[in-house]
Write an enzyme that holds these catalytic residues in place. Structure first.
Site, mmCIF file in Angstrom:
data_model
loop_
_atom_site.group_PDB
_atom_site.id
_atom_site.type_symbol
_atom_site.label_atom_id
_atom_site.label_comp_id
_atom_site.label_asym_id
_atom_site.label_seq_id
_atom_site.Cartn_x
_atom_site.Cartn_y
_atom_site.Cartn_z
ATOM 1 N N ILE A 134 6.666 -0.308 9.361
ATOM 2 C CA ILE A 134 7.357 -1.541 9.739
ATOM 3 C C ILE A 134 8.796 -1.506 9.231
ATOM 4 O O ILE A 134 9.654 -2.181 9.764
ATOM 5 C CB ILE A 134 6.640 -2.825 9.237
ATOM 6 N N ASP A 135 9.066 -0.691 8.209
ATOM 7 C CA ASP A 135 10.414 -0.642 7.613
ATOM 8 C C ASP A 135 11.436 0.018 8.529
ATOM 9 O O ASP A 135 12.638 -0.168 8.332
ATOM 10 C CB ASP A 135 10.380 0.161 6.308
#
Lengths: 394, 394
Positions: A134-135
């Site tokens: 998700i980063d």
């Protein structure tokens, strides 16, 4: 004799890792091989803990595509040198010739080291990585599946919370803490919440910019005055001071707590604001919700996750190894590409400095233009009895 | 001469208050009157701060139906005796003959006291209340619009977080703190997350049941053993001990913080678990997200909110006053009814004791049967550029 394929998931889950598994399984079923999934990532391979997914039903496969988290479990296991032999033993036991590993930059390092070991011992086992975070901090790919859905969720919930926060004719400083230990892509997604109706958030703090208490208090004071006592802040959990140390409500300030995790940036900022500006401060930590809100996933992201899964199987069946599937941004949309694992492993992509408007604690138009295509479209999650229906195999 | 109508919103926002405004406006436009909305609830009436909504466009009205928070602002103002005269002055200035007040039990008290005042001074101004709370704690109505959407969001996100929490082959105690100072309806919604795939949450703690540290630790230890170190808890923010005092990480334990709000139940439970069972504990406070996640609102709830708004206008135009519109559960679905404001004002509905399975920290089938119809259906929120498009007028 045809060799079998095993997939494994690694690191923190996202709303669309399972869409990559869907893509892998869908594509792999075109070949006459057995298809396994390792339980709890590489740990499942070390422990002979594989599930045979060859005959998964169409309906389960469809549920898998829209289910959050890692349906086969995940791990944060750093491979030791002695692990490699054990892995090959498991591969031999299940006649594995193809290994697809879905993960972030640590996992790409794991996959690369395993590839090197396989070369060294002269075996013919192919290894391909599939990107997931998700980063969004993997290099050499336009984006990472998982980021688009997290960004869409952050944009949506920040917009909703902005409307909620302003509802009373009173001062209120709202601080939303989002994930991102090193890269500010998730924090940047907060900027998407603003439109001609919703004027907040007002300030975004990125881990790429050293955090300074006095600058922060000046920012908040100025916004507080200009905006009738209403300030809405999005802050990355990974904020660091000029010495590179993470910001958190530290032991000196939290000494009564001992082992109580004080959380960090949000509570630290609240402390600063209550001491200096107003007692009316609300902190919202989006926590794990931002990485598992599959009911609000991005269709573009889900489709990209499927695409990289399918591409991994196509490439590995063509005999390609020691690469990660990447996403290329083309005139025809997102396409799958390849990049050597060694060029991805253990490297971290940061938010480009020209995308940060550090004077205004905001992003530039380039960042908006980059993010928007990643959050387009809504997935059709199957609902049963008013709640999304999901699946998992652990 | 026809009299005009003013609506106002009060108390904490929900995902569907604005759907009630939509219902009011839609219905009121059938009459040849002017239609006003007070800004920031009763405060807007005290301060002559009304907006003329008579000519709102169809597209804005449709956006209003699906927008979270209170589109005209809200307040938590307790009326003083001297306020009544000022309110009538504003009503006279705008020729208001009809006042519709959307809120919870405090607001119904406000509306009732205003009605009494109007009777006392012999004026002909009608006052009707429209129910709204996420807590679902109003008496004499089958449910309160706002609760269905919050319950659906809690069920959805608890299911998603349950999948996320179990992803590693490691111990983890997850604590999700939901709203509800007195009533456990929101906590009960956590039970909806369980199905044949997702076996958590395991334990739910309701404000109706006195909280006991030792019982809690026993519950968690037992579940921890039985379930391989994985425990998922839903806890109401309103937990109280046997003396009726709210549970929170108190000043003695938090004394280094002074004015830092330590939050409550979730952090308190984490403290207990880390001291006695495992250090691996995650606390998620659903915070304001649960009351404004309009992107995931319940269609049944949204429709009920519209219905009570429309019914309020029909009744008030018929000359009815000093009542709240209620929701009746009939064989034909939810229907609007009426209840005297005096029978709603300042009273609190608790989760019925026969709906709580206190031995298993769970709910009974009756509770499930009650909740399910309230969370059915998904709203079609308009999306622009991948993010829900909302509207407000403050």
């Amino acid at each position: 004799m045809k060799k079998n394929l095993v997939l494994a998931q690694s690191g923190g889950p996202t709303s669309v890792i399972n869409a990559s598994c869907y893509g892998i399984i869908k594509e792999a079923r075109k070949y006459e091989i057995k298809l396994y999934a390792a339980k709890f990532g590489i740990e499942g391979i070390l422990q002979n803990n594989l599930i045979d997914m060859t005959n998964i039903s169409e309906s389960d496969l469809n549920l898998l595509r829209y289910s959050p988290s890692a349906a086969f479990g995940s791990c944060r296991h750093k491979l030791k040198d002695e692990d490699f032999e054990k892995i090959i033993e498991t591969f031999d036991k299940y006649q594995i010739g193809y290994f697809v590993y879905i993960g972030g930059n640590d996992s790409m390092d794991t996959a690369h080291r395993l590839s090197e070991y396989i070369k060294k011992i002269g075996r013919d086992i192919k290894v391909i990585g599939v990107p997931k975070t998700i980063d969004n901090d993997l290099v050499n790919t336009h984006f990472c599946p998982g980021y688009g859905s997290a960004a869409k969720y952050i944009a949506t919930s920040v917009r909703e919370m902005s409307l909620d926060a302003d509802v009373y004719a009173k001062d209120i400083v709202t601080i939303v803490e989002v994930m991102g230990r090193n890269s500010g892509f998730l924090a940047a997604a907060g900027a998407l919440a603003r439109d001609n109706v919703v004027s907040s958030p007002h300030l975004i703090y990125f881990p790429e910019i050293p955090f300074d208490e006095n600058e922060f208090l000046n920012d908040v004071k100025t916004t507080f005055k200009r905006n009738n006592g209403k300030v809405f802040i999005v802050a990355s959990e990974g904020l660091k001071n000029k010495d590179g140390n993470y910001i958190y409500l530290n032991e000196q300030k939290a000494d009564a707590f001992g082992n109580v995790q004080m959380g960090g940036v949000g509570h630290y900022m609240r402390h600063l604001v209550t001491e200096n500006i107003t007692k009316r401060v609300k902190v919202v930590e989006l926590s794990i919700i931002q990485r598992c809100a599959a009911h609000a996933a991005s269709l573009a992201d889900n489709e990209a996750a499927v695409m990289v899964g399918e591409a991994a199987v196509k490439k590995i069946m063509d005999g390609v190894s020691d690469i990660m599937i990447s996403i290329k941004n083309t005139d025809n949309g997102f396409e799958a590409g390849t990049v050597p694992l060694s060029e991805v492993a253990n490297r971290t992509k940061l938010l480009p400095s020209q995308w940060i408007d550090s004077k205004n604690r905001w992003v530039t138009q380039d960042a908006i233009d980059y993010m928007l295509p990643l959050i387009q479209g809504e997935v059709k999650v199957p609902y049963v009895n008013g709640i999304p229906k999901y699946i998992r195999f652990i």
